[in-house]
Design a protein around this motif. Sequence first.
Motif, PDB file in Angstrom:
ATOM      1  N   GLU A   1    -118.903 -20.383  19.875  1.00  0.00           N
ATOM      2  CA  GLU A   1    -119.459 -19.376  20.771  1.00  0.00           C
ATOM      3  C   GLU A   1    -119.473 -18.034  20.027  1.00  0.00           C
ATOM      4  O   GLU A   1    -118.691 -17.821  19.074  1.00  0.00           O
ATOM      5  CB  GLU A   1    -118.614 -19.270  22.034  1.00  0.00           C
TER       6      GLU A   1
ATOM      7  N   ASP B   1    -114.990 -31.820  26.033  1.00  0.00           N
ATOM      8  CA  ASP B   1    -114.818 -30.507  26.661  1.00  0.00           C
ATOM      9  C   ASP B   1    -114.150 -30.583  28.020  1.00  0.00           C
ATOM     10  O   ASP B   1    -113.895 -29.556  28.649  1.00  0.00           O
ATOM     11  CB  ASP B   1    -116.180 -29.825  26.834  1.00  0.00           C
TER      12      ASP B   1
ATOM     13  N   ASP C   1    -120.469 -16.459  31.649  1.00  0.00           N
ATOM     14  CA  ASP C   1    -119.595 -17.459  31.031  1.00  0.00           C
ATOM     15  C   ASP C   1    -118.889 -18.329  32.071  1.00  0.00           C
ATOM     16  O   ASP C   1    -118.311 -19.359  31.726  1.00  0.00           O
ATOM     17  CB  ASP C   1    -118.535 -16.768  30.156  1.00  0.00           C
TER      18      ASP C   1
ATOM     19  N   PRO D   1    -121.720 -21.252  35.167  1.00  0.00           N
ATOM     20  CA  PRO D   1    -122.077 -22.667  35.007  1.00  0.00           C
ATOM     21  C   PRO D   1    -121.018 -23.645  35.496  1.00  0.00           C
ATOM     22  O   PRO D   1    -121.341 -24.781  35.858  1.00  0.00           O
ATOM     23  CB  PRO D   1    -122.288 -22.810  33.490  1.00  0.00           C
ATOM     24  N   ASN D   2    -119.771 -23.209  35.521  1.00  0.00           N
ATOM     25  CA  ASN D   2    -118.681 -24.125  35.872  1.00  0.00           C
ATOM     26  C   ASN D   2    -118.046 -23.820  37.224  1.00  0.00           C
ATOM     27  O   ASN D   2    -117.041 -24.433  37.583  1.00  0.00           O
ATOM     28  CB  ASN D   2    -117.592 -24.091  34.801  1.00  0.00           C
TER      29      ASN D   2
ATOM     30  N   ALA E   1    -117.672 -21.450  29.890  1.00  0.00           N
ATOM     31  CA  ALA E   1    -118.586 -22.496  29.425  1.00  0.00           C
ATOM     32  C   ALA E   1    -118.959 -22.322  27.956  1.00  0.00           C
ATOM     33  O   ALA E   1    -119.041 -21.197  27.451  1.00  0.00           O
ATOM     34  CB  ALA E   1    -119.853 -22.481  30.279  1.00  0.00           C
ATOM     35  N   ARG E   2    -119.236 -23.438  27.300  1.00  0.00           N
ATOM     36  CA  ARG E   2    -119.797 -23.409  25.945  1.00  0.00           C
ATOM     37  C   ARG E   2    -121.323 -23.389  26.117  1.00  0.00           C
ATOM     38  O   ARG E   2    -121.970 -24.437  26.136  1.00  0.00           O
ATOM     39  CB  ARG E   2    -119.344 -24.625  25.148  1.00  0.00           C
ATOM     40  N   ASN E   3    -121.852 -22.185  26.228  1.00  0.00           N
ATOM     41  CA  ASN E   3    -123.260 -22.003  26.573  1.00  0.00           C
ATOM     42  C   ASN E   3    -123.989 -21.014  25.669  1.00  0.00           C
ATOM     43  O   ASN E   3    -125.046 -20.501  26.013  1.00  0.00           O
ATOM     44  CB  ASN E   3    -123.380 -21.529  28.021  1.00  0.00           C
ATOM     45  N   GLY E   4    -123.365 -20.740  24.503  1.00  0.00           N
ATOM     46  CA  GLY E   4    -123.984 -19.799  23.588  1.00  0.00           C
ATOM     47  C   GLY E   4    -123.816 -18.352  23.993  1.00  0.00           C
ATOM     48  O   GLY E   4    -124.469 -17.462  23.448  1.00  0.00           O
TER      49      GLY E   4
ATOM     50  N   SER F   1    -115.288 -19.203  24.713  1.00  0.00           N
ATOM     51  CA  SER F   1    -115.097 -20.562  25.214  1.00  0.00           C
ATOM     52  C   SER F   1    -113.747 -20.665  25.879  1.00  0.00           C
ATOM     53  O   SER F   1    -112.769 -20.051  25.434  1.00  0.00           O
ATOM     54  CB  SER F   1    -115.165 -21.583  24.069  1.00  0.00           C
TER      55      SER F   1
ATOM     56  N   GLY G   1    -115.616 -27.814  29.950  1.00  0.00           N
ATOM     57  CA  GLY G   1    -116.436 -28.738  30.703  1.00  0.00           C
ATOM     58  C   GLY G   1    -115.958 -28.986  32.119  1.00  0.00           C
ATOM     59  O   GLY G   1    -116.636 -29.665  32.890  1.00  0.00           O
TER      60      GLY G   1
END
Length: 512
Positions: free
Chosen positions: A152, A174, A194, A197-198, A239-242, A246, A251
Amino acid sequence: MAHLGSGRRRLAVPVGLALTASLAFLPSVAASAAPVGTTAGATAAKPDTTGPKLSYVANLTAYGTAKQAKEAIEAAGGTVVTAYDQIGVVVAHSQNPEFAKTLRAQRNLFVSVGATRTAPLKTVQTTDEGTTQKLGAADAAKAAALATEGQEPLEPNQWDLRAIKADEAHKINDGSPDVTVGVIDTGVDDTHPDLAPNFAADKSANCVGGVADTSAGAWRPYADGSDHGTHVAGTIAAARNGIGVSGVAPGVKLAAVKVSEPGTSLFFTEAVVCGFVFAAEHGIDVTNNSYYVDPWYFNCKNDDDQKALVEAITRATRYAERKGTLNVASAGNSNWDLSADSIEDTTSPDDGTPVTRTINPHECLDLPTQLPGVVTVSATGDKGFRSYYSSYGLGVVDVAGPGGDKWQVPATPDANGRVLSTLPGGGWGYKQGTSMAAPHVSGVAALLKSAHPKATPAQLQRMLKEQATKATCPTQVYDATGKLIDATTCQSKWGQTGYYGYGIVDALKAVK
């Protein structure tokens, strides 16, 4: 640290904890008993309601019913806020100075009754050490320029992930979206890129006051509130989303259970009880508790009020465990030995005028840290030393995790020994404290739950300890001034140390 700490010790099971999970109250043999202070058929004197309005928890006996409790509470000049039938805990408000005393006299109905605060109700704190250091655009760009493939953008500054091999774990797993970690804290900004998403809105709530509010956004920090819960959440599962950082378990799902008061960020018993029960009822697999319950840093069982707080929160944590929830808590930032014979507490009560008292931490408990079944976490820095502020204790601390230490400087772009994570409003920043250590452990526990979905809380705790990287007592440790001193306070026995418990958690072993 206003409330972010924890420890581990065995307690005798209070009478009320023998209740069943549903607490199916039996008909009381004293159901027709007259209120205390009256005789059958007599009219009870009208209670005094001229005192300050306080909040109380009343813990029922196995033979007390919610109906009886309501009648007794109203007869004593109180009103019922909510009743947790599952654990036999009733939250009430009253302005009667004799309210608790009156209810305690009804021993057939109540095990214990206590005020949850010393100051009147108004229309909570955390365990980080020092203030937040926000990450500026220039430093963010510097880190991003050094990020390697698969990292990230800000991950080069996350020495803490590498300390527990989370970066290696991410190459394997993840974590599962079927696993949820509940952040019982000051609220979480779920709009952060960040975290969004989760985020699990259907498992989130505001428990301030003792009643769960699940309306949209109720779980977010107050406008005048703390960034603490949002920072904790990012460490667990950003999230690992760019984008940004992280989390340890990027996940898994995140839920927010806000329990801190507006304005003060104090964590009171009724809110914390609500938080654990809500987590239990909503399928939350792990709770992270980076706080201590106000207003008492330690709750002494020989005090009628504090005894009731211990009972109520013990019932709530045990109920959550029976429903499959592992509870993780921080050890605190006072550099105290929680296994000592005595500790001088000068901070309590923190909602009024503190008094100096010498307590025995074996009898006066840091909540929820020192409750049985709770995983107690101490903090370490980049060099692996115990962080200078972290409380510790042989047989109390279960495991350790990266909490940050400004004196243990890592070889990162920012050379900042604190922990980098998410902040409200879409930013990132550094904090240090056992509050930052606990979410690393919660993240590893979530990875374990992902790999072993049927594991019980007890089994997860055992795996955390067995897989931890063993750490012996060091010869030296940093003090608060950054000076290396002899580590004479570290004790070891039976494969444990007072500084690190069974060791520093390992994310790579969790996914393998």
